[in-house]
Design a protein around this motif. Structure first.
Motif, PDB file in Angstrom:
ATOM      1  N   GLY A  50      21.591  19.261  -7.048  1.00  0.00           N
ATOM      2  CA  GLY A  50      21.047  18.170  -6.040  1.00  0.00           C
ATOM      3  C   GLY A  50      22.091  17.771  -5.142  1.00  0.00           C
ATOM      4  O   GLY A  50      21.759  17.058  -4.188  1.00  0.00           O
ATOM      5  N   ARG A  52      24.515  16.969  -2.394  1.00  0.00           N
ATOM      6  CA  ARG A  52      24.777  17.362  -1.032  1.00  0.00           C
ATOM      7  C   ARG A  52      25.820  16.821  -0.279  1.00  0.00           C
ATOM      8  O   ARG A  52      26.261  15.659  -0.541  1.00  0.00           O
ATOM      9  CB  ARG A  52      23.609  16.966  -0.136  1.00  0.00           C
ATOM     10  N   ASP A  78      21.933  24.790   1.365  1.00  0.00           N
ATOM     11  CA  ASP A  78      21.954  23.868   2.431  1.00  0.00           C
ATOM     12  C   ASP A  78      22.508  24.291   3.859  1.00  0.00           C
ATOM     13  O   ASP A  78      23.910  25.091   3.783  1.00  0.00           O
ATOM     14  CB  ASP A  78      23.205  22.577   1.943  1.00  0.00           C
ATOM     15  N   ILE A 134      16.823  13.433   5.138  1.00  0.00           N
ATOM     16  CA  ILE A 134      17.180  13.756   3.794  1.00  0.00           C
ATOM     17  C   ILE A 134      16.068  13.436   2.963  1.00  0.00           C
ATOM     18  O   ILE A 134      15.445  12.341   2.886  1.00  0.00           O
ATOM     19  CB  ILE A 134      18.350  13.246   3.405  1.00  0.00           C
ATOM     20  N   LEU A 135      15.443  14.441   2.112  1.00  0.00           N
ATOM     21  CA  LEU A 135      14.358  14.224   1.266  1.00  0.00           C
ATOM     22  C   LEU A 135      14.775  14.384  -0.222  1.00  0.00           C
ATOM     23  O   LEU A 135      15.590  15.197  -0.343  1.00  0.00           O
ATOM     24  CB  LEU A 135      13.364  15.136   1.820  1.00  0.00           C
ATOM     25  N   ARG A 136      14.060  13.838  -1.118  1.00  0.00           N
ATOM     26  CA  ARG A 136      14.085  14.252  -2.451  1.00  0.00           C
ATOM     27  C   ARG A 136      12.846  15.069  -3.056  1.00  0.00           C
ATOM     28  O   ARG A 136      11.744  14.580  -2.845  1.00  0.00           O
ATOM     29  CB  ARG A 136      14.109  12.856  -3.326  1.00  0.00           C
ATOM     30  N   CYS A 137      13.210  16.267  -3.049  1.00  0.00           N
ATOM     31  CA  CYS A 137      12.255  17.361  -3.472  1.00  0.00           C
ATOM     32  C   CYS A 137      12.313  17.701  -4.843  1.00  0.00           C
ATOM     33  O   CYS A 137      13.321  17.581  -5.545  1.00  0.00           O
ATOM     34  CB  CYS A 137      12.249  18.525  -2.611  1.00  0.00           C
ATOM     35  N   GLY A 140      15.735  19.419  -5.449  1.00  0.00           N
ATOM     36  CA  GLY A 140      16.754  18.612  -5.331  1.00  0.00           C
ATOM     37  C   GLY A 140      16.755  17.923  -3.763  1.00  0.00           C
ATOM     38  O   GLY A 140      15.680  17.659  -3.511  1.00  0.00           O
ATOM     39  N   ILE A 141      17.897  17.477  -3.675  1.00  0.00           N
ATOM     40  CA  ILE A 141      18.138  16.582  -2.467  1.00  0.00           C
ATOM     41  C   ILE A 141      18.071  17.665  -1.214  1.00  0.00           C
ATOM     42  O   ILE A 141      19.005  18.355  -1.234  1.00  0.00           O
ATOM     43  CB  ILE A 141      19.198  15.516  -2.343  1.00  0.00           C
ATOM     44  N   THR A 142      17.242  17.738  -0.323  1.00  0.00           N
ATOM     45  CA  THR A 142      17.431  18.443   0.650  1.00  0.00           C
ATOM     46  C   THR A 142      17.279  17.886   1.911  1.00  0.00           C
ATOM     47  O   THR A 142      16.490  16.979   2.409  1.00  0.00           O
ATOM     48  CB  THR A 142      15.778  19.361   0.520  1.00  0.00           C
ATOM     49  N   ARG A 143      18.038  18.509   2.882  1.00  0.00           N
ATOM     50  CA  ARG A 143      18.093  17.965   4.194  1.00  0.00           C
ATOM     51  C   ARG A 143      17.193  18.865   5.004  1.00  0.00           C
ATOM     52  O   ARG A 143      17.313  20.174   5.195  1.00  0.00           O
ATOM     53  CB  ARG A 143      19.437  18.054   4.744  1.00  0.00           C
ATOM     54  N   SER A 171       7.532  16.561  -1.260  1.00  0.00           N
ATOM     55  CA  SER A 171       8.440  15.553  -1.270  1.00  0.00           C
ATOM     56  C   SER A 171       7.807  14.126  -1.949  1.00  0.00           C
ATOM     57  O   SER A 171       6.447  14.303  -1.364  1.00  0.00           O
ATOM     58  CB  SER A 171       9.416  14.951  -0.164  1.00  0.00           C
TER      59      SER A 171
END
Length: 244
Positions: A50, A52, A78, A134-137, A140-143, A171
């Motif tokens: 996760g 980034r 990413d 920027i989201l916590r999914c 993992g951390i996703t842009r 999310s």
């Protein structure tokens, strides 16, 4: 805060890059954090967990897996990170751009050139930061690029983001908070307590539902049809879209 990753199997190069970054941070009064890796496998392991980065300085020729192959793996997680390849040979220059490289930097790295490159890539990061979330999914951390977000809905205690092409991200978060984050983007409109849409992907508006480009039909609250139709037409005319 700009997050920078450094990956090179040569400790001397990693040390030089860290010194250059420290000098750059002081001279430019830049807010930067960095993490160093001696192998692409270490870097990939952290990205899979996760982590980034906004910028990656990635050596091309390394034992085990070269930087080009590592970049292909990174792009699975990413698509937005700015990858700068470092190498003493231009052999892989053309191939580097097939994985969306931002730049191909030949070694040795001189301070003046490094500072100029950092100025350009950080400016690009700051420009694009307002065009993504920027989201916590669960993955993992996703842009998420805003121009790929078709609509968002609330299901249970989660936000479900529907992207162009059919991908869906779950999310944690609240719709109110998401709307606050997107308040400066006039193409996003909350049409229902549980739905936020991107007006660029509206296909049809009827009294009871809005049809999106993906053919998803989203409900319109009773009495809101006229207001939503006017808001969409206003936005469309501002964008100089033509109606026949």
């Amino acid at each position: 805060m700009i997050q920078i990753g450094l990956c090179d199997d040569d400790l001397a190069i990693l040390s030089q890059l860290q010194v250059l970054l420290d000098r750059y941070q002081v001279e430019r009064n830049a807010e930067i954090t960095s993490a160093a890796f001696q192998s692409p496998l270490e870097l990939l392991a952290e990205i899979e967990k996760g982590m980034r980065f906004d910028i990656l300085l990635l050596d091309v020729l390394m034992p085990g897996e070269n930087g080009i192959d590592a970049a292909r793996e990174i792009r699975r997680y990413d698509n937005n990170v700015k990858i700068i390849f470092l190498t003493s040979s231009s052999e892989f220059a053309v191939e580097s751009y097939t994985v969306g490289a931002y730049f191909y930097q030949l070694k040795p790295i001189w301070e003046e050139n490094f500072f100029r490159l950092m100025d350009a890539v950080i400016a690009e990061c700051e420009k694009s930061s307002g065009m993504s979330l920027i989201l916590r999914c669960k993955s993992g951390i996703t842009r998420v690029e805003l121009n790929r977000l078709e609509y968002c809905e609330v299901l249970g205690r989660s936000l479900w983001l529907h992207l162009v092409g059919g991908a869906v991200l779950e999310s944690a978060g609240r719709m109110d908070h998401l709307c606050e984050q997107l308040a400066d983007h006039e193409n996003f409109l909350r049409v229902h307590r549980s739905f936020l849409i991107n007006l660029d992907y509206v296909r049809n508006i009827m009294p009871k539902a809005i049809t999106m480009a993906s053919l998803a039909e989203l409900p319109i609250p009773r009495g809101k049809y006229g207001e939503l139709k006017d808001r969409y037409l206003e936005y469309a005319f501002q964008r100089k879209q033509v109606f026949l």
